[in-house]
Scaffold this motif. Structure first.
Motif, PDB file in Angstrom:
ATOM      1  N   UNK A   1       0.833  -1.193   0.000  1.00 40.13           N
ATOM      2  CA  UNK A   1       0.000   0.000   0.000  1.00 40.13           C
ATOM      3  C   UNK A   1       0.870   1.245   0.000  1.00 40.13           C
ATOM      4  N   UNK A   2       0.275   2.330  -0.487  1.00 39.34           N
ATOM      5  CA  UNK A   2       0.929   3.631  -0.465  1.00 39.34           C
ATOM      6  C   UNK A   2       0.069   4.565   0.372  1.00 39.34           C
ATOM      7  N   UNK A   3       0.721   5.309   1.235  1.00 30.81           N
ATOM      8  CA  UNK A   3       0.014   6.257   2.078  1.00 30.81           C
ATOM      9  C   UNK A   3       0.548   7.652   1.810  1.00 30.81           C
ATOM     10  N   UNK A   4      -0.362   8.589   1.666  1.00 34.33           N
ATOM     11  CA  UNK A   4      -0.010   9.986   1.439  1.00 34.33           C
ATOM     12  C   UNK A   4      -0.560  10.795   2.604  1.00 34.33           C
ATOM     13  N   UNK A   5       0.339  11.437   3.347  1.00 38.48           N
ATOM     14  CA  UNK A   5      -0.030  12.223   4.515  1.00 38.48           C
ATOM     15  C   UNK A   5       0.295  13.681   4.215  1.00 38.48           C
ATOM     16  N   UNK A   6      -0.709  14.538   4.344  1.00 42.06           N
ATOM     17  CA  UNK A   6      -0.513  15.970   4.111  1.00 42.06           C
ATOM     18  C   UNK A   6      -0.877  16.725   5.374  1.00 42.06           C
ATOM     19  N   UNK A   7       0.045  17.563   5.833  1.00 37.22           N
ATOM     20  CA  UNK A   7      -0.177  18.397   7.015  1.00 37.22           C
ATOM     21  C   UNK A   7      -0.270  19.843   6.542  1.00 37.22           C
ATOM     22  N   UNK A   8      -1.354  20.506   6.932  1.00 33.11           N
ATOM     23  CA  UNK A   8      -1.582  21.888   6.509  1.00 33.11           C
ATOM     24  C   UNK A   8      -1.806  22.756   7.730  1.00 33.11           C
ATOM     25  N   UNK A   9      -1.201  23.937   7.725  1.00 30.67           N
ATOM     26  CA  UNK A   9      -1.396  24.907   8.793  1.00 30.67           C
ATOM     27  C   UNK A   9      -2.101  26.117   8.215  1.00 30.67           C
ATOM     28  N   UNK A  10      -3.233  26.479   8.814  1.00 35.28           N
ATOM     29  CA  UNK A  10      -3.960  27.687   8.432  1.00 35.28           C
ATOM     30  C   UNK A  10      -4.247  28.470   9.710  1.00 35.28           C
ATOM     31  N   UNK A  11      -3.357  29.355  10.053  1.00 35.05           N
ATOM     32  CA  UNK A  11      -3.502  30.130  11.286  1.00 35.05           C
ATOM     33  C   UNK A  11      -3.324  29.237  12.494  1.00 35.05           C
ATOM     34  N   UNK A  12      -4.368  29.127  13.306  1.00 29.70           N
ATOM     35  CA  UNK A  12      -4.327  28.294  14.505  1.00 29.70           C
ATOM     36  C   UNK A  12      -4.857  26.892  14.242  1.00 29.70           C
ATOM     37  N   UNK A  13      -5.167  26.576  12.985  1.00 27.29           N
ATOM     38  CA  UNK A  13      -5.754  25.280  12.657  1.00 27.29           C
ATOM     39  C   UNK A  13      -4.742  24.372  11.973  1.00 27.29           C
TER      40      UNK A  13
ATOM     41  N   UNK B   1      -9.672  13.037   6.903  1.00 25.74           N
ATOM     42  CA  UNK B   1      -9.100  14.368   7.119  1.00 25.74           C
ATOM     43  C   UNK B   1      -9.696  14.929   8.394  1.00 25.74           C
ATOM     44  N   UNK B   2      -8.881  15.622   9.169  1.00 24.81           N
ATOM     45  CA  UNK B   2      -9.354  16.228  10.409  1.00 24.81           C
ATOM     46  C   UNK B   2      -8.602  17.522  10.659  1.00 24.81           C
ATOM     47  N   UNK B   3      -9.325  18.525  11.117  1.00 22.61           N
ATOM     48  CA  UNK B   3      -8.742  19.817  11.465  1.00 22.61           C
ATOM     49  C   UNK B   3      -9.006  20.097  12.941  1.00 22.61           C
ATOM     50  N   UNK B   4      -7.924  20.350  13.678  1.00 16.87           N
ATOM     51  CA  UNK B   4      -8.023  20.744  15.083  1.00 16.87           C
ATOM     52  C   UNK B   4      -6.968  21.814  15.338  1.00 16.87           C
ATOM     53  N   UNK B   5      -6.835  22.199  16.587  1.00 21.55           N
ATOM     54  CA  UNK B   5      -5.816  23.196  16.928  1.00 21.55           C
ATOM     55  C   UNK B   5      -4.439  22.552  17.097  1.00 21.55           C
ATOM     56  N   UNK B   6      -4.391  21.212  17.168  1.00 23.98           N
ATOM     57  CA  UNK B   6      -3.134  20.502  17.383  1.00 23.98           C
ATOM     58  C   UNK B   6      -3.005  19.384  16.351  1.00 23.98           C
ATOM     59  N   UNK B   7      -1.874  19.343  15.648  1.00 22.56           N
ATOM     60  CA  UNK B   7      -1.727  18.341  14.580  1.00 22.56           C
ATOM     61  C   UNK B   7      -1.661  16.921  15.101  1.00 22.56           C
TER      62      UNK B   7
END
Length: 175
Positions: A34-46, A63-69
């Motif tokens: 399997x191939x896994x693609x992980x993308x981390x995005x920062x938008x201000x405090x999110x 996909x999930x957006x919180x204040x802590x990665x």
């Protein structure tokens, strides 16, 4: 599992990369290759963590957006695990034979039966993307199927959560 980690508007520390790899390797028992693609995005405090797993003809995405990665990563991993376990009876012939332990047989996630309530047929007319978006909006739908007059291929336009529009173009599978 082959893991690719990318970042948008942020940097990813080695400690987070190690955490991601450790978490992702828990899925090795389900997939042979399997191939896994992980993308981390920062938008201000999110902090948004998006994970896509591609294995043979299967695609799992969360996909999930919180204040802590780290919290976002934990939620995404839980979601992916639930997706796999919930559909285990339908996926068992595509996953590793030893993927599911007896401890998961009584899991609260039971696969629902897929029931097609209606089949709808309609002519797919050639048009450009802007016209397809206009048609979609006039119909009040969240997506619209059309034949792209530039490429001649069947495409889908859809309205995204953020209010923008997207286009889905089919392509041949690389596997």
């Amino acid at each position: 599992m082959n893991i690719t980690i990318s970042a948008r508007n942020t940097t990813v520390r080695d400690s987070f990369k190690e955490r991601v790899e450790k978490k992702m390797h828990k899925f090795d028992r389900f997939f042979d290759d399997a191939k896994a693609f992980v993308t981390v995005t920062n938008e201000g405090e999110r902090e948004t963590v998006e994970v896509t797993i591609k294995a043979e003809k299967l695609v799992f995405r969360a996909e999930k957006t919180t204040s802590d990665r780290v919290d976002s990563l934990e939620c995404v991993m839980d979601s992916l695990f639930r997706q796999i376990v919930k559909n285990k009876s339908k996926l068992q012939d595509r996953l590793k034979a030893s993927a599911f332990n007896p401890e998961y047989d009584d899991a609260p996630y039971q696969a629902e039966e897929y029931r097609v309530a209606r089949v709808k047929r309609f002519p797919v007319k050639p048009m450009d993307v802007e016209e397809a978006i206009l048609q979609m909006n006039m119909l009040g739908h969240s997506f619209f199927v059309f034949r792209n007059e530039e490429s001649g291929e069947v495409n889908v336009v859809y309205k995204r959560k953020n209010g923008a529009y997207g286009v889905i173009e089919a392509q041949e599978d690389d596997n």
